[in-house]
Design a protein around this motif. Structure first.
Motif, short mmCIF file in Angstrom:
data_model
loop_
_atom_site.label_atom_id
_atom_site.label_comp_id
_atom_site.label_asym_id
_atom_site.label_seq_id
_atom_site.Cartn_x
_atom_site.Cartn_y
_atom_site.Cartn_z
N LEU A 101 0.84 -1.20 0.00
CA LEU A 101 0.00 0.00 0.00
C LEU A 101 0.88 1.25 0.00
CD1 LEU A 101 -2.85 1.31 0.24
CD2 LEU A 101 -2.62 1.16 2.72
N ARG A 102 1.95 1.22 0.81
CA ARG A 102 2.83 2.39 0.87
C ARG A 102 3.46 2.66 -0.49
NH1 ARG A 102 8.11 2.35 4.33
NH2 ARG A 102 8.43 0.91 2.62
N ASN A 103 3.94 1.57 -1.15
CA ASN A 103 4.55 1.74 -2.47
C ASN A 103 3.57 2.32 -3.48
OD1 ASN A 103 6.94 0.74 -1.49
ND2 ASN A 103 6.55 -1.36 -2.19
N LEU A 104 2.35 1.80 -3.45
CA LEU A 104 1.33 2.27 -4.40
C LEU A 104 1.00 3.74 -4.15
CD1 LEU A 104 -0.65 1.36 -6.66
CD2 LEU A 104 -2.32 0.89 -4.85
N ILE A 105 0.84 4.11 -2.88
CA ILE A 105 0.49 5.49 -2.54
C ILE A 105 1.65 6.44 -2.89
CG2 ILE A 105 -0.09 7.07 -0.62
CD1 ILE A 105 -2.43 5.30 -1.21
N MET A 106 2.88 5.99 -2.61
CA MET A 106 4.05 6.82 -2.94
C MET A 106 4.12 7.07 -4.44
SD MET A 106 5.53 7.43 -0.14
CE MET A 106 6.60 6.92 1.19
#
Ligand code: HEM
Length: 199
Positions: A156-161
């Motif tokens: 999720l963090r990678n996608l949001i970043m």
């Protein structure tokens, strides 16, 4: 009255027996609950958990996943809630029928989540994080669930970043939604219990 938007309508025929009211209500919310189960099965790693842990995460987390999914039912501008029939009812009407603080909290939650303007992929991944973050009190393999949660949070963090590189707070705001969802879940469980024990 039945002021939950998972019902087709908030109006209940007072002359009907309680079990019939509940059966009709079930017919309107069960399809959504089934979709959460199907969604869970597609979360990579979920089906590798024990049957027991899968069931308990779903029991604890289904409401929270549905809450995220049904945010669009709460129209903050118009101050209306859409029920499963598609009909919209004003907050004032629902309040006169017994809705209270929980309805307010759901509006507040919906407004803030909608403001993050997540796309479908982000919503799905966030929902997966919500489900594996459900109450762990009845979980056997806490380490296994934690490992799955960590891998989903990283994704999720990678996608949001990638998608929101200029708004660094979106990921943090999403994680802060988890305790809010838990609190809505607890408040909602009380409403559900109160409704069920009424004659
Ligand atoms: C209240 C059941 C999911 C929003 C209630 C009540 C019941 C109930 C029995 C009490 C109704 C009354 O006292 O008139 C369920 C069941 C669900 C479910 C079985 C599982 C599918 C949801 C979801 C949402 C939601 C996903 C939000 C999207 C509400 C609201 C109220 C409520 C706003 C009224 C709150 C208040 O009194 O302030 N629900 N519900 N429910 N539910 Fe649900």
């Amino acid at each position: 009255h039945l002021v939950c938007p998972m019902s087709a309508s908030p109006f209940v025929d007072a002359s009907r027996p309680g079990h019939e009211v509940w059966e009709e209500f079930s017919r309107s919310f069960i399809p959504a609950v089934r979709e959460v189960v199907e969604f869970a099965k597609r979360i990579p790693g979920f089906q590798e958990l024990s049957q027991h842990d899968q069931v308990n995460l779903l029991k604890a987390g289904t409401f929270e996943v549905l809450m995220v999914r049904f945010v669009p039912l709460f129209d903050v501008q118009q101050r209306t809630v859409s029920f499963m029939s598609g009909r919209r009812y004003s907050v004032d009407l629902l309040r006169s029928m017994g809705a209270g603080e929980l309805l307010n909290c759901m509006f507040e939650f919906s407004e803030k989540l909608a403001a993050l303007q997540l796309n479908d992929e982000e919503m799905s991944l966030f929902s997966a994080v919500v489900l594996v973050s459900a109450d762990r009190s009845a979980i056997e393999d806490v380490v296994g669930v934690e490992a799955l949660q960590e891998s989903l949070i990283r994704a999720l963090r990678n996608l949001i970043m990638k998608n929101h590189s200029n708004e660094s707070s979106v990921f943090t705001k999403l994680l802060l939604k988890l305790p809010e969802l838990r609190s809505l879940n607890n408040m909602h469980s009380e409403e559900l219990l109160a409704f069920k024990i009424q004659p």
